[in-house]
Design a protein around this motif. Structure first.
Motif, PDB file in Angstrom:
ATOM      1  N   GLN A   1       0.851  -1.187   0.000  1.00 43.72           N
ATOM      2  CA  GLN A   1       0.000   0.000   0.000  1.00 43.72           C
ATOM      3  C   GLN A   1       0.891   1.242   0.000  1.00 43.72           C
ATOM      4  OE1 GLN A   1      -2.668   0.181   3.288  1.00 43.72           O
ATOM      5  NE2 GLN A   1      -3.811   1.919   2.487  1.00 43.72           N
ATOM      6  N   LEU A   2       0.608   2.151  -0.918  1.00 41.36           N
ATOM      7  CA  LEU A   2       1.390   3.377  -1.023  1.00 41.36           C
ATOM      8  C   LEU A   2       0.840   4.389  -0.036  1.00 41.36           C
ATOM      9  CD1 LEU A   2       1.563   3.670  -4.920  1.00 41.36           C
ATOM     10  CD2 LEU A   2       2.932   2.254  -3.374  1.00 41.36           C
TER      11      LEU A   2
ATOM     12  N   LEU B   1       7.708  25.568  13.072  1.00 39.03           N
ATOM     13  CA  LEU B   1       7.425  24.131  13.111  1.00 39.03           C
ATOM     14  C   LEU B   1       8.127  23.472  11.938  1.00 39.03           C
ATOM     15  CD1 LEU B   1       3.575  23.894  13.840  1.00 39.03           C
ATOM     16  CD2 LEU B   1       5.421  23.185  15.379  1.00 39.03           C
ATOM     17  N   ARG B   2       8.463  22.204  12.109  1.00 41.80           N
ATOM     18  CA  ARG B   2       9.011  21.419  11.006  1.00 41.80           C
ATOM     19  C   ARG B   2       8.114  20.208  10.796  1.00 41.80           C
ATOM     20  NH1 ARG B   2      14.335  17.585  10.574  1.00 41.80           N
ATOM     21  NH2 ARG B   2      14.913  18.059   8.413  1.00 41.80           N
ATOM     22  N   LEU B   3       7.498  20.168   9.638  1.00 41.23           N
ATOM     23  CA  LEU B   3       6.649  19.037   9.289  1.00 41.23           C
ATOM     24  C   LEU B   3       7.471  17.983   8.567  1.00 41.23           C
ATOM     25  CD1 LEU B   3       3.464  20.882   7.949  1.00 41.23           C
ATOM     26  CD2 LEU B   3       4.091  20.340  10.314  1.00 41.23           C
ATOM     27  N   SER B   4       7.117  16.730   8.813  1.00 42.79           N
ATOM     28  CA  SER B   4       7.751  15.607   8.130  1.00 42.79           C
ATOM     29  C   SER B   4       6.693  14.800   7.409  1.00 42.79           C
ATOM     30  CB  SER B   4       8.492  14.716   9.126  1.00 42.79           C
ATOM     31  OG  SER B   4       9.517  15.408   9.787  1.00 42.79           O
ATOM     32  N   CYS B   5       7.091  14.175   6.335  1.00 41.50           N
ATOM     33  CA  CYS B   5       6.185  13.322   5.561  1.00 41.50           C
ATOM     34  C   CYS B   5       6.988  12.094   5.135  1.00 41.50           C
ATOM     35  CB  CYS B   5       5.657  14.086   4.357  1.00 41.50           C
ATOM     36  SG  CYS B   5       4.744  13.071   3.178  1.00 41.50           S
ATOM     37  N   VAL B   6       6.630  10.952   5.706  1.00 42.59           N
ATOM     38  CA  VAL B   6       7.363   9.721   5.436  1.00 42.59           C
ATOM     39  C   VAL B   6       6.571   8.864   4.459  1.00 42.59           C
ATOM     40  CG1 VAL B   6       8.377   7.641   6.404  1.00 42.59           C
ATOM     41  CG2 VAL B   6       8.394   9.769   7.724  1.00 42.59           C
ATOM     42  N   ALA B   7       7.240   8.403   3.418  1.00 45.77           N
ATOM     43  CA  ALA B   7       6.619   7.530   2.432  1.00 45.77           C
ATOM     44  C   ALA B   7       6.840   6.074   2.812  1.00 45.77           C
ATOM     45  CB  ALA B   7       7.198   7.795   1.054  1.00 45.77           C
ATOM     46  N   SER B   8       5.817   5.266   2.617  1.00 47.15           N
ATOM     47  CA  SER B   8       5.944   3.828   2.823  1.00 47.15           C
ATOM     48  C   SER B   8       5.267   3.102   1.674  1.00 47.15           C
ATOM     49  CB  SER B   8       5.336   3.401   4.161  1.00 47.15           C
ATOM     50  OG  SER B   8       3.956   3.660   4.195  1.00 47.15           O
ATOM     51  N   GLY B   9       5.806   1.946   1.335  1.00 47.27           N
ATOM     52  CA  GLY B   9       5.249   1.164   0.231  1.00 47.27           C
ATOM     53  C   GLY B   9       5.787   1.566  -1.130  1.00 47.27           C
ATOM     54  N   PHE B  10       6.581   2.628  -1.167  1.00 53.66           N
ATOM     55  CA  PHE B  10       7.193   3.060  -2.414  1.00 53.66           C
ATOM     56  C   PHE B  10       8.382   3.950  -2.078  1.00 53.66           C
ATOM     57  CE2 PHE B  10       5.918   7.574  -2.962  1.00 53.66           C
ATOM     58  CZ  PHE B  10       5.042   7.705  -1.889  1.00 53.66           C
ATOM     59  N   ALA B  11       9.260   4.137  -3.061  1.00 52.50           N
ATOM     60  CA  ALA B  11      10.413   5.014  -2.897  1.00 52.50           C
ATOM     61  C   ALA B  11      10.114   6.373  -3.513  1.00 52.50           C
ATOM     62  CB  ALA B  11      11.643   4.404  -3.555  1.00 52.50           C
ATOM     63  N   LEU B  12      10.470   7.444  -2.781  1.00 51.98           N
ATOM     64  CA  LEU B  12      10.218   8.781  -3.299  1.00 51.98           C
ATOM     65  C   LEU B  12      11.030   9.077  -4.556  1.00 51.98           C
ATOM     66  CD1 LEU B  12      10.059  11.035  -0.116  1.00 51.98           C
ATOM     67  CD2 LEU B  12       8.176  10.327  -1.595  1.00 51.98           C
TER      68      LEU B  12
ATOM     69  N   ASP C   1      14.815  14.147   1.712  1.00 54.80           N
ATOM     70  CA  ASP C   1      15.901  13.205   1.936  1.00 54.80           C
ATOM     71  C   ASP C   1      15.443  11.856   1.389  1.00 54.80           C
ATOM     72  OD1 ASP C   1      17.842  11.456   2.851  1.00 54.80           O
ATOM     73  OD2 ASP C   1      18.038  12.442   4.794  1.00 54.80           O
ATOM     74  N   ASP C   2      15.871  11.536   0.187  1.00 56.60           N
ATOM     75  CA  ASP C   2      15.417  10.289  -0.425  1.00 56.60           C
ATOM     76  C   ASP C   2      15.960   9.071   0.318  1.00 56.60           C
ATOM     77  OD1 ASP C   2      15.211  11.221  -3.980  1.00 56.60           O
ATOM     78  OD2 ASP C   2      13.997  11.735  -2.226  1.00 56.60           O
ATOM     79  N   ALA C   3      17.102   9.207   0.960  1.00 54.03           N
ATOM     80  CA  ALA C   3      17.638   8.079   1.727  1.00 54.03           C
ATOM     81  C   ALA C   3      16.721   7.719   2.891  1.00 54.03           C
ATOM     82  CB  ALA C   3      19.034   8.417   2.239  1.00 54.03           C
ATOM     83  N   LYS C   4      16.020   8.718   3.425  1.00 48.23           N
ATOM     84  CA  LYS C   4      15.072   8.487   4.519  1.00 48.23           C
ATOM     85  C   LYS C   4      13.631   8.413   4.010  1.00 48.23           C
ATOM     86  CE  LYS C   4      17.918  10.701   8.063  1.00 48.23           C
ATOM     87  NZ  LYS C   4      18.002  11.758   9.097  1.00 48.23           N
ATOM     88  N   ASN C   5      13.479   8.553   2.703  1.00 46.93           N
ATOM     89  CA  ASN C   5      12.136   8.507   2.108  1.00 46.93           C
ATOM     90  C   ASN C   5      11.204   9.526   2.758  1.00 46.93           C
ATOM     91  OD1 ASN C   5      11.429   7.029  -0.171  1.00 46.93           O
ATOM     92  ND2 ASN C   5      10.091   5.639   0.971  1.00 46.93           N
ATOM     93  N   THR C   6      11.740  10.707   3.003  1.00 46.74           N
ATOM     94  CA  THR C   6      11.019  11.715   3.786  1.00 46.74           C
ATOM     95  C   THR C   6      11.124  13.080   3.135  1.00 46.74           C
ATOM     96  OG1 THR C   6      11.483  10.498   5.832  1.00 46.74           O
ATOM     97  CG2 THR C   6      10.807  12.800   6.062  1.00 46.74           C
TER      98      THR C   6
END
Length: 123
Positions: free
Chosen positions: A1-2, A18-29, A73-78
């Protein structure tokens, strides 16, 4: 699931950051354009900033030049959104999104959306 999952929202006083983060799972950014958007109650969704890869500058017209900065940061998928000098008018739900076609983010469209994180700026 993406999936994209945002975090980092909350309450902050005017002038705060503020610092917002967005983490991807199920796929690579890598290979996806990513962007940050926001929507306040009763208002249309706004594009804040978009990048195609790490170390890019935004290719979308930036909503708040000099105050909000996107990074990735593609290494962190974030993907991150650093927000400085927050004001009450910045109060909204903030979303991240990803799509293979960068032009779609310019139009506020994307195949993959996060669930959003609330940012409230108030004294």
């Amino acid at each position: 699931q993406l999936q994209l999952v945002e975090s980092g929202g909350g309450y902050v006083q005017p002038g705060g950051s503020l610092r917002l983060s967005c983490v991807a799972s199920g796929f690579a950014l890598d290979g996806y354009a990513t962007g940050w958007f926001r929507q306040a109650p009763g208002k249309e969704r706004e594009v804040i900033s978009c990048v195609i890869q790490s170390d890019d500058t935004s290719y979308c017209p930036e909503l708040t030049p000099g105050r909000f900065t996107i990074s990735r940061d593609d290494a962190k998928n974030t993907v991150y959104l650093q927000m400085n000098g927050l004001q009450p008018e910045d109060t909204a739900t903030y979303f991240c999104a990803a799509d293979f076609k960068p032009f779609r983010l310019l139009r506020g469209e994307a195949d993959i959306w996060g669930q959003g994180t609330q940012v409230t700026v108030s004294s």
